[in-house]
Structure formats: C-alpha cells, structure tokens
Design a protein around this motif. Sequence first.
Motif, PDB file in Angstrom:
ATOM      1  N   MET A  32     -37.494 -14.569  -1.353  1.00  0.00           N
ATOM      2  CA  MET A  32     -37.188 -13.309  -0.678  1.00  0.00           C
ATOM      3  C   MET A  32     -38.196 -12.220  -1.025  1.00  0.00           C
ATOM      4  O   MET A  32     -38.050 -11.075  -0.608  1.00  0.00           O
ATOM      5  N   GLY A  33     -39.214 -12.597  -1.831  1.00  0.00           N
ATOM      6  CA  GLY A  33     -40.300 -11.654  -2.106  1.00  0.00           C
ATOM      7  C   GLY A  33     -40.297 -11.027  -3.474  1.00  0.00           C
ATOM      8  O   GLY A  33     -41.013 -10.049  -3.704  1.00  0.00           O
ATOM      9  N   VAL A  34     -39.518 -11.574  -4.427  1.00  0.00           N
ATOM     10  CA  VAL A  34     -39.504 -11.031  -5.788  1.00  0.00           C
ATOM     11  C   VAL A  34     -40.497 -11.835  -6.626  1.00  0.00           C
ATOM     12  O   VAL A  34     -40.240 -12.987  -6.975  1.00  0.00           O
ATOM     13  N   PHE A  35     -41.639 -11.234  -6.939  1.00  0.00           N
ATOM     14  CA  PHE A  35     -42.703 -11.952  -7.634  1.00  0.00           C
ATOM     15  C   PHE A  35     -42.306 -12.361  -9.053  1.00  0.00           C
ATOM     16  O   PHE A  35     -42.698 -13.410  -9.552  1.00  0.00           O
ATOM     17  N   ASP A  36     -41.554 -11.503  -9.738  1.00  0.00           N
ATOM     18  CA  ASP A  36     -41.184 -11.785 -11.130  1.00  0.00           C
ATOM     19  C   ASP A  36     -39.783 -12.371 -11.228  1.00  0.00           C
ATOM     20  O   ASP A  36     -39.078 -12.156 -12.213  1.00  0.00           O
ATOM     21  N   ALA A  37     -39.383 -13.137 -10.219  1.00  0.00           N
ATOM     22  CA  ALA A  37     -38.027 -13.692 -10.194  1.00  0.00           C
ATOM     23  C   ALA A  37     -37.751 -14.570 -11.403  1.00  0.00           C
ATOM     24  O   ALA A  37     -36.636 -14.602 -11.922  1.00  0.00           O
ATOM     25  N   ARG A  38     -38.757 -15.302 -11.882  1.00  0.00           N
ATOM     26  CA  ARG A  38     -38.532 -16.209 -13.015  1.00  0.00           C
ATOM     27  C   ARG A  38     -38.340 -15.450 -14.317  1.00  0.00           C
ATOM     28  O   ARG A  38     -37.735 -15.968 -15.256  1.00  0.00           O
ATOM     29  N   GLU A  39     -38.859 -14.217 -14.386  1.00  0.00           N
ATOM     30  CA  GLU A  39     -38.651 -13.393 -15.582  1.00  0.00           C
ATOM     31  C   GLU A  39     -37.327 -12.632 -15.506  1.00  0.00           C
ATOM     32  O   GLU A  39     -36.784 -12.225 -16.525  1.00  0.00           O
ATOM     33  N   LYS A  40     -36.833 -12.437 -14.284  1.00  0.00           N
ATOM     34  CA  LYS A  40     -35.600 -11.668 -14.097  1.00  0.00           C
ATOM     35  C   LYS A  40     -34.637 -12.431 -13.180  1.00  0.00           C
ATOM     36  O   LYS A  40     -34.185 -11.906 -12.157  1.00  0.00           O
ATOM     37  N   THR A  86     -16.584  -1.747 -23.070  1.00  0.00           N
ATOM     38  CA  THR A  86     -17.854  -1.039 -22.902  1.00  0.00           C
ATOM     39  C   THR A  86     -19.017  -2.023 -22.839  1.00  0.00           C
ATOM     40  O   THR A  86     -18.983  -3.101 -23.423  1.00  0.00           O
ATOM     41  N   ARG A  87     -20.045  -1.626 -22.129  1.00  0.00           N
ATOM     42  CA  ARG A  87     -21.241  -2.445 -22.014  1.00  0.00           C
ATOM     43  C   ARG A  87     -22.162  -2.247 -23.214  1.00  0.00           C
ATOM     44  O   ARG A  87     -22.146  -1.196 -23.860  1.00  0.00           O
ATOM     45  N   THR A  88     -22.991  -3.248 -23.481  1.00  0.00           N
ATOM     46  CA  THR A  88     -24.047  -3.115 -24.476  1.00  0.00           C
ATOM     47  C   THR A  88     -25.159  -2.268 -23.861  1.00  0.00           C
ATOM     48  O   THR A  88     -25.185  -2.007 -22.647  1.00  0.00           O
ATOM     49  N   ALA A  89     -26.109  -1.856 -24.698  1.00  0.00           N
ATOM     50  CA  ALA A  89     -27.226  -1.051 -24.198  1.00  0.00           C
ATOM     51  C   ALA A  89     -28.000  -1.809 -23.120  1.00  0.00           C
ATOM     52  O   ALA A  89     -28.421  -1.227 -22.114  1.00  0.00           O
ATOM     53  N   PHE A  90     -28.179  -3.110 -23.304  1.00  0.00           N
ATOM     54  CA  PHE A  90     -28.890  -3.914 -22.318  1.00  0.00           C
ATOM     55  C   PHE A  90     -28.117  -3.973 -21.011  1.00  0.00           C
ATOM     56  O   PHE A  90     -28.690  -3.841 -19.922  1.00  0.00           O
ATOM     57  N   GLN A  91     -26.801  -4.173 -21.092  1.00  0.00           N
ATOM     58  CA  GLN A  91     -25.980  -4.225 -19.886  1.00  0.00           C
ATOM     59  C   GLN A  91     -25.964  -2.885 -19.162  1.00  0.00           C
ATOM     60  O   GLN A  91     -25.980  -2.826 -17.931  1.00  0.00           O
ATOM     61  N   VAL A  92     -25.934  -1.798 -19.949  1.00  0.00           N
ATOM     62  CA  VAL A  92     -25.961  -0.465 -19.354  1.00  0.00           C
ATOM     63  C   VAL A  92     -27.251  -0.266 -18.568  1.00  0.00           C
ATOM     64  O   VAL A  92     -27.244   0.240 -17.434  1.00  0.00           O
ATOM     65  N   GLN A  93     -28.388  -0.682 -19.151  1.00  0.00           N
ATOM     66  CA  GLN A  93     -29.660  -0.494 -18.479  1.00  0.00           C
ATOM     67  C   GLN A  93     -29.741  -1.320 -17.199  1.00  0.00           C
ATOM     68  O   GLN A  93     -30.244  -0.856 -16.171  1.00  0.00           O
ATOM     69  N   ARG A  94     -29.221  -2.558 -17.235  1.00  0.00           N
ATOM     70  CA  ARG A  94     -29.225  -3.380 -16.027  1.00  0.00           C
ATOM     71  C   ARG A  94     -28.377  -2.729 -14.937  1.00  0.00           C
ATOM     72  O   ARG A  94     -28.750  -2.737 -13.757  1.00  0.00           O
ATOM     73  N   ALA A  95     -27.232  -2.162 -15.326  1.00  0.00           N
ATOM     74  CA  ALA A  95     -26.371  -1.487 -14.351  1.00  0.00           C
ATOM     75  C   ALA A  95     -27.073  -0.265 -13.770  1.00  0.00           C
ATOM     76  O   ALA A  95     -27.003  -0.004 -12.561  1.00  0.00           O
ATOM     77  N   LYS A  96     -27.776   0.490 -14.618  1.00  0.00           N
ATOM     78  CA  LYS A  96     -28.496   1.670 -14.147  1.00  0.00           C
ATOM     79  C   LYS A  96     -29.629   1.277 -13.203  1.00  0.00           C
ATOM     80  O   LYS A  96     -29.865   1.949 -12.186  1.00  0.00           O
ATOM     81  N   ASP A  97     -30.335   0.200 -13.536  1.00  0.00           N
ATOM     82  CA  ASP A  97     -31.423  -0.250 -12.675  1.00  0.00           C
ATOM     83  C   ASP A  97     -30.890  -0.640 -11.294  1.00  0.00           C
ATOM     84  O   ASP A  97     -31.510  -0.343 -10.268  1.00  0.00           O
ATOM     85  N   ARG A  98     -29.749  -1.317 -11.279  1.00  0.00           N
ATOM     86  CA  ARG A  98     -29.148  -1.724  -9.998  1.00  0.00           C
ATOM     87  C   ARG A  98     -28.749  -0.493  -9.179  1.00  0.00           C
ATOM     88  O   ARG A  98     -29.060  -0.394  -7.986  1.00  0.00           O
ATOM     89  N   LEU A  99     -28.064   0.452  -9.819  1.00  0.00           N
ATOM     90  CA  LEU A  99     -27.619   1.639  -9.097  1.00  0.00           C
ATOM     91  C   LEU A  99     -28.800   2.450  -8.584  1.00  0.00           C
ATOM     92  O   LEU A  99     -28.734   3.028  -7.490  1.00  0.00           O
ATOM     93  N   ALA A 100     -29.883   2.486  -9.354  1.00  0.00           N
ATOM     94  CA  ALA A 100     -31.060   3.241  -8.922  1.00  0.00           C
ATOM     95  C   ALA A 100     -31.627   2.664  -7.626  1.00  0.00           C
ATOM     96  O   ALA A 100     -32.012   3.410  -6.711  1.00  0.00           O
ATOM     97  N   LEU A 101     -31.669   1.343  -7.531  1.00  0.00           N
ATOM     98  CA  LEU A 101     -32.191   0.719  -6.316  1.00  0.00           C
ATOM     99  C   LEU A 101     -31.235   0.909  -5.137  1.00  0.00           C
ATOM    100  O   LEU A 101     -31.670   1.184  -4.010  1.00  0.00           O
ATOM    101  N   LEU A 102     -29.930   0.782  -5.376  1.00  0.00           N
ATOM    102  CA  LEU A 102     -28.971   1.006  -4.293  1.00  0.00           C
ATOM    103  C   LEU A 102     -29.008   2.460  -3.817  1.00  0.00           C
ATOM    104  O   LEU A 102     -28.953   2.739  -2.610  1.00  0.00           O
ATOM    105  N   LYS A 103     -29.117   3.394  -4.769  1.00  0.00           N
ATOM    106  CA  LYS A 103     -29.181   4.818  -4.406  1.00  0.00           C
ATOM    107  C   LYS A 103     -30.450   5.103  -3.606  1.00  0.00           C
ATOM    108  O   LYS A 103     -30.450   5.930  -2.688  1.00  0.00           O
TER     109      LYS A 103
END
Length: 308
Positions: A32-40, A86-103
């Motif tokens: 679908m065009g995600v170059f770093d899919a294997r890292e993420k 509550t989420r861990t710091a890593f989980q919080v960052q993943r959630a923020k990254d997702r919301l940033a893209l949706l926003k």
Amino acid sequence: MDKEVDPHVLTVIDEMRLSGPRLTPVEIVAKMGVFDAREKPFDQAWLATGDNVIATIWAEYVSVGSGGRWFCLESLDTQLRAGGGTRTAFQVQRAKDRLALLKRTFDAGQGFRAVLQTNRVAIAELESNKAAKVSTRVRDDAEWHVASWEPEQQLAVLVRGPRGWTPDEAEVKAAAARGSVPVVAEAEPEVAAPPAPVSREEVQAAAMDYVMRHFKGYGYNAEDLTGKNIGYSIEVSNAKGATLLRVVVKGTSTGSPKFQLTSEEQACSVREPLWRLLVVSDAGTAIAQHKIYKPSEMSQAPGFEAQG
C-alpha cells in the motif's frame, strides 16, 4: 477475536481475504506504499507514498449503522487503553502518532486508506497481552474518513464510504458499549478542568515537560539545559553516555501559534552537527504531538518566524 466481530463485517472480511493473494500483514501494508513497513509492522497508522494515510481498523470495534454504513469510534484519550488501565510511554506515543495522522486527514478534508484487522486475543487485551497477534489483516478498497472530531468529548467518529452520513446518538452509544473507547466518569459540575496554557511561557513549559517525558519514556537520558543560553534546550544521550541529539524545544498552541529562535539558537544550528529543532504542537493538551527538524528544514516548521 472473530466472535467479537459483527457477522456482516466478518463476512466481508472473509470475502476480501479469500479473493486476494495470500499476503502477510507486513506485505499488505508494504504494497500500500509504506516503505518502512518491516520496521513498523504493527503500528496503528502509517504515512504512505503520496502523503496517503493508512490506518488500522480493528474489526471488533466496527459497528453497522443505518443503511448498512460501517463506522467505529476513536478515543482521543492517549493515556488510557480501551480495555482499561494506563498505557506505557511507548503505547502513548503510538496512540499519539495515530491520532496525528487521522487529524491530518480531518483537517485537510481527505479520506484515508484502511486495513481491516481481527486479532487472536480479546480486543480488550490487545495492548496489554504480550501474546497478542494479528489473526487476519486485509486491505479495504473502500475509503474511510474522519466524520467528526470532538476534543471536548475525547471522541472521533470514523466512517466507511462517502461523506454525508454520521451515526445518530443511539448508534454512538451502542458502539461505545462495545468497548472501543475508555469509559470516563462525568466530571462533577463544580469541578472545572484545569485551563490550558495560554501564555508563551506556559506553552513553552508544557512543551519542555512533554519532550523530557518523551525521551525518558524511551529509556534515553535527557538533560534540561534551559537558561544556560548555549543554543539548545535539551541534550539527549543513550545509556552509555553518548550524546545523540541537542535539541531546541519550541511549543505552539491555539493561543500561541508562532515562535522564533534566539540569536544563540540560530548560531548553534550552524555550528553544532547534533542540533535539531523539536516543535511540540498543541502543547499542554491531550493531543500534543511533536516533530523534529534539521537546520535545513526548520523554516518548514509550522509557526516558525525568522528574526527580523
């Protein structure tokens, strides 16, 4: 798990799975065009080629509204897991990254591509169970979009298909009962939420606090050097003491959207190879997010104002 998925939704996913080539969850995202899919491979959202946003839609949370329209609720609370806790710091960052893209798609009035996913553990355990794995992931050829974004309610509504339809109140309540958003008790009328930072100093303090917690949450050492007038705010190093970054932090918010670099910060950006500009947008709010810029890129940072 499949038994948590609406039967109609599960039928469509099975048809998608059987009609296409057999691909792994990583291969689907990569194609679908995600170059770093294997890292993420198991991120919750990605930015693909052409600035297209791709987001995971957990089928367990998809509801079928009037006219057969699919929708799901997206919690804007990055601190709490949908299943509770509550989420861990890593989980919080993943959630923020997702919301940033949706926003980003919501602000631009654009849709996003979706991968529909079912899981091998109960959806409430998805973030807390280390054994959690993808059961099925398929590419959805129908476009999704963010139909509404309500920070006051900590809720967004994602809809599959053309714009112009949103679930009614009863449908939203029924979807919330499925567990896709944390249940937050209503605040007592006399208890007011703390005001968001309004002054430049408060916004900057909130941005510094965000960045310090961000780096420390990933196990890095972060030293606050604010006030030393050395051209950067925080020095970031690894556990062995090796310096990784020297960042100048700038915060922006609705009431304070602009910032400038001091003359020393500007000079340091030229002489210091590890110097970076880190901008925290919506500083002091639940949807704060950041981006790092190299010296050659800093003029592209939203809110940047060159010295006159």
